[in-house]
Design a protein around this motif. Structure first.
Motif, PDB file in Angstrom:
ATOM      1  N   GLN A  94       0.836  -1.195   0.000  1.00  0.00           N
ATOM      2  CA  GLN A  94       0.000   0.000   0.000  1.00  0.00           C
ATOM      3  C   GLN A  94       0.875   1.251   0.000  1.00  0.00           C
ATOM      4  O   GLN A  94       2.036   1.222   0.431  1.00  0.00           O
ATOM      5  N   LYS A  95       0.296   2.343  -0.465  1.00  0.00           N
ATOM      6  CA  LYS A  95       1.037   3.602  -0.567  1.00  0.00           C
ATOM      7  C   LYS A  95       1.619   4.021   0.789  1.00  0.00           C
ATOM      8  O   LYS A  95       2.767   4.483   0.873  1.00  0.00           O
ATOM      9  N   ALA A  96       0.850   3.835   1.844  1.00  0.00           N
ATOM     10  CA  ALA A  96       1.305   4.244   3.181  1.00  0.00           C
ATOM     11  C   ALA A  96       2.553   3.471   3.595  1.00  0.00           C
ATOM     12  O   ALA A  96       3.412   4.006   4.324  1.00  0.00           O
ATOM     13  N   GLN A  97       2.675   2.229   3.153  1.00  0.00           N
ATOM     14  CA  GLN A  97       3.849   1.434   3.487  1.00  0.00           C
ATOM     15  C   GLN A  97       5.106   2.002   2.823  1.00  0.00           C
ATOM     16  O   GLN A  97       6.190   2.003   3.428  1.00  0.00           O
ATOM     17  N   ILE A  98       4.941   2.452   1.600  1.00  0.00           N
ATOM     18  CA  ILE A  98       6.091   3.051   0.903  1.00  0.00           C
ATOM     19  C   ILE A  98       6.526   4.325   1.602  1.00  0.00           C
ATOM     20  O   ILE A  98       7.720   4.547   1.848  1.00  0.00           O
ATOM     21  N   GLU A  99       5.552   5.172   1.938  1.00  0.00           N
ATOM     22  CA  GLU A  99       5.872   6.415   2.654  1.00  0.00           C
ATOM     23  C   GLU A  99       6.604   6.124   3.956  1.00  0.00           C
ATOM     24  O   GLU A  99       7.500   6.877   4.361  1.00  0.00           O
ATOM     25  N   ALA A 100       6.268   5.007   4.587  1.00  0.00           N
ATOM     26  CA  ALA A 100       6.864   4.668   5.880  1.00  0.00           C
ATOM     27  C   ALA A 100       8.323   4.235   5.762  1.00  0.00           C
ATOM     28  O   ALA A 100       9.100   4.424   6.707  1.00  0.00           O
ATOM     29  N   VAL A 101       8.705   3.645   4.617  1.00  0.00           N
ATOM     30  CA  VAL A 101      10.084   3.163   4.488  1.00  0.00           C
ATOM     31  C   VAL A 101      11.021   4.184   3.847  1.00  0.00           C
ATOM     32  O   VAL A 101      12.247   4.060   3.972  1.00  0.00           O
ATOM     33  N   LEU A 102      10.490   5.189   3.172  1.00  0.00           N
ATOM     34  CA  LEU A 102      11.354   6.156   2.491  1.00  0.00           C
ATOM     35  C   LEU A 102      12.341   6.860   3.410  1.00  0.00           C
ATOM     36  O   LEU A 102      13.478   7.134   3.001  1.00  0.00           O
ATOM     37  N   ILE A 145      21.312  10.755  -0.306  1.00  0.00           N
ATOM     38  CA  ILE A 145      20.004  11.068  -0.888  1.00  0.00           C
ATOM     39  C   ILE A 145      19.486  12.316  -0.181  1.00  0.00           C
ATOM     40  O   ILE A 145      19.065  12.271   0.973  1.00  0.00           O
ATOM     41  N   TYR A 146      19.542  13.440  -0.857  1.00  0.00           N
ATOM     42  CA  TYR A 146      19.144  14.711  -0.253  1.00  0.00           C
ATOM     43  C   TYR A 146      17.634  14.864  -0.193  1.00  0.00           C
ATOM     44  O   TYR A 146      17.100  15.503   0.728  1.00  0.00           O
ATOM     45  N   GLU A 147      16.962  14.298  -1.185  1.00  0.00           N
ATOM     46  CA  GLU A 147      15.507  14.417  -1.244  1.00  0.00           C
ATOM     47  C   GLU A 147      14.949  13.154  -1.887  1.00  0.00           C
ATOM     48  O   GLU A 147      15.475  12.674  -2.896  1.00  0.00           O
ATOM     49  N   LEU A 148      13.902  12.603  -1.293  1.00  0.00           N
ATOM     50  CA  LEU A 148      13.263  11.397  -1.823  1.00  0.00           C
ATOM     51  C   LEU A 148      11.770  11.526  -1.581  1.00  0.00           C
ATOM     52  O   LEU A 148      11.310  11.481  -0.438  1.00  0.00           O
ATOM     53  N   ILE A 149      11.021  11.702  -2.652  1.00  0.00           N
ATOM     54  CA  ILE A 149       9.588  11.969  -2.555  1.00  0.00           C
ATOM     55  C   ILE A 149       8.820  10.964  -3.403  1.00  0.00           C
ATOM     56  O   ILE A 149       9.191  10.697  -4.554  1.00  0.00           O
ATOM     57  N   LEU A 150       7.758  10.426  -2.832  1.00  0.00           N
ATOM     58  CA  LEU A 150       6.857   9.558  -3.593  1.00  0.00           C
ATOM     59  C   LEU A 150       5.842  10.443  -4.302  1.00  0.00           C
ATOM     60  O   LEU A 150       4.990  11.058  -3.672  1.00  0.00           O
ATOM     61  N   ASN A 151       5.952  10.533  -5.619  1.00  0.00           N
ATOM     62  CA  ASN A 151       5.051  11.392  -6.389  1.00  0.00           C
ATOM     63  C   ASN A 151       3.694  10.743  -6.624  1.00  0.00           C
ATOM     64  O   ASN A 151       2.658  11.422  -6.607  1.00  0.00           O
ATOM     65  N   GLU A 152       3.721   9.429  -6.853  1.00  0.00           N
ATOM     66  CA  GLU A 152       2.463   8.722  -7.128  1.00  0.00           C
ATOM     67  C   GLU A 152       2.678   7.230  -6.931  1.00  0.00           C
ATOM     68  O   GLU A 152       3.804   6.733  -7.020  1.00  0.00           O
ATOM     69  N   PHE A 153       1.587   6.530  -6.635  1.00  0.00           N
ATOM     70  CA  PHE A 153       1.642   5.071  -6.535  1.00  0.00           C
ATOM     71  C   PHE A 153       0.258   4.503  -6.789  1.00  0.00           C
ATOM     72  O   PHE A 153      -0.724   4.921  -6.168  1.00  0.00           O
ATOM     73  N   ASP A 154       0.180   3.568  -7.727  1.00  0.00           N
ATOM     74  CA  ASP A 154      -1.067   2.895  -8.072  1.00  0.00           C
ATOM     75  C   ASP A 154      -1.059   1.527  -7.389  1.00  0.00           C
ATOM     76  O   ASP A 154      -0.270   0.652  -7.752  1.00  0.00           O
ATOM     77  N   GLU A 155      -1.937   1.346  -6.405  1.00  0.00           N
ATOM     78  CA  GLU A 155      -1.942   0.100  -5.644  1.00  0.00           C
ATOM     79  C   GLU A 155      -2.437  -1.082  -6.480  1.00  0.00           C
ATOM     80  O   GLU A 155      -2.133  -2.239  -6.164  1.00  0.00           O
ATOM     81  N   ASN A 156      -3.163  -0.805  -7.544  1.00  0.00           N
ATOM     82  CA  ASN A 156      -3.632  -1.893  -8.410  1.00  0.00           C
ATOM     83  C   ASN A 156      -2.500  -2.445  -9.270  1.00  0.00           C
ATOM     84  O   ASN A 156      -2.325  -3.659  -9.388  1.00  0.00           O
ATOM     85  N   ARG A 182      13.068  -3.638   1.203  1.00  0.00           N
ATOM     86  CA  ARG A 182      12.646  -3.128   2.517  1.00  0.00           C
ATOM     87  C   ARG A 182      11.147  -3.342   2.734  1.00  0.00           C
ATOM     88  O   ARG A 182      10.681  -3.527   3.865  1.00  0.00           O
ATOM     89  N   LEU A 183      10.393  -3.350   1.653  1.00  0.00           N
ATOM     90  CA  LEU A 183       8.943  -3.542   1.720  1.00  0.00           C
ATOM     91  C   LEU A 183       8.547  -5.010   1.784  1.00  0.00           C
ATOM     92  O   LEU A 183       7.359  -5.339   1.867  1.00  0.00           O
TER      93      LEU A 183
END
Length: 304
Positions: A94-102, A145-156, A182-183
């Motif tokens: 899920q998207k929230a999981q990716i945000e949690a590991v970044l 890594i100075y900046e790491l941002i999740l721009n989009e994620f399609d869970e399907n 990591r995920l």
């Protein structure tokens, strides 16, 4: 031509392919690039023309920015979608999981260079060994890594995109693979677009098609930026006519005769040295032990 032209590299071209095209369009052989982009990657590729090639060795530590597509659920031998699929995983993320590991990948981290890379091991490029089916142990390397941002994620589809601003030497496909691990699954890089390099961005770039059109019109030189633009972030020092002549002849300048030295003036710092008229002469290095500004690299044109 002497200076910098920024190309928006098309997909399926190597950096050397772009150099070959530009040599023909510019009508000169002396052209180099500031950092290799894989064939599948697109985006900012600054090319050094003529005397600007002298700057190549001074730009290795420049930061870069990318927009990277990624796909979760499988891994390949190249860590991107162009490689041979090795293993799959049915784990859904899920998207929230990716945000949690970044956060684990921001800041100073370690990476193991991929086998399909130009890193050398015992005098051989890793990609040469990889093509022979040989895998060798690789040492971890520090990157930032100075900046790491999740721009989009399609869970399907389990696919998404990242913005990455990082130090030179960072492998984005390895980052995608490590995030997948990591995920608890696998990850590969599905696309890569470099949006900034050597201080230039996509807005500074011209496509190869546009470069060809400008060359046919005889106006390509308008896109060439001065060599000095590579060092725009460095403090500038304007010297006298006598000092300019001495510097251009390879002579060091006494720090005592350089009042108001710009920047912090620390030992080893380097400055842009300008003529009294503001022409870029080259780069000078502060040597506190000798109390002088020595020549690091000259770029001046005859007649300046």
């Amino acid at each position: 031509m002497n200076g910098v032209i920024v190309i928006d590299k098309p997909q399926d071209f190597t950096s050397f392919d772009v150099v070959a095209v530009m040599r023909r369009l510019c009508g000169q052989k002396k052209i180099g690039h500031t950092g290799t982009l894989d064939p599948m990657a697109t985006g900012v590729l600054p090319l050094l023309l003529g005397k600007a090639t002298r700057a190549a060795s001074l730009l290795d530590d420049t930061d870069k920015e990318y927009r990277a597509g990624f796909q979760l659920g499988y891994r390949t031998d190249t860590q991107d979608i162009t490689g041979k699929k090795l293993q799959e995983c049915g784990e859904r993320v899920q998207k929230a999981q990716i945000e949690a590991v970044l956060p684990y990948f921001r800041g100073n981290i370690w990476q193991i260079p991929p086998m399909y890379s130009a890193v050398q091991k015992n005098g051989q490029r890793l990609y040469t060994l990889a093509r022979q089916g040989i895998e060798v142990e690789r040492d971890k390397r520090p990157v930032t890594i100075y900046e790491l941002i999740l721009n989009e994620f399609d869970e399907n589809t389990q696919s998404g995109a990242l913005t990455v601003r990082c130090s030179a030497g960072t492998y984005i496909r390895t980052l995608c693979a490590d995030i997948g691990e990591r995920l608890g699954t696998f990850g590969v890089m599905s696309s890569l677009r470099r949006t900034r390099a050597a201080g230039f961005s996509l807005k500074d770039a011209v496509s190869l098609d546009e470069a060809k059109r400008l060359s046919e019109q005889g106006t390509l030189e308008r896109m060439v930026r001065p060599t000095e633009s590579l060092f725009s972030g460095r403090p500038a020092l304007r010297v006298t006519g006598a000092q300019a002549r001495r510097f251009c002849n390879g002579g060091a300048l006494s720090l005592e005769r350089l009042p108001g030295l710009p920047g912090d003036g620390t030992d080893g710092a380097f400055l842009r040295v300008l003529s009294p008229e503001g022409s870029f002469l080259g780069l000078g290095t502060v040597d506190r032990e000798k109390a002088e500004l020595s020549v690091l690299r000259l770029f001046y044109e005859e007649g300046n």
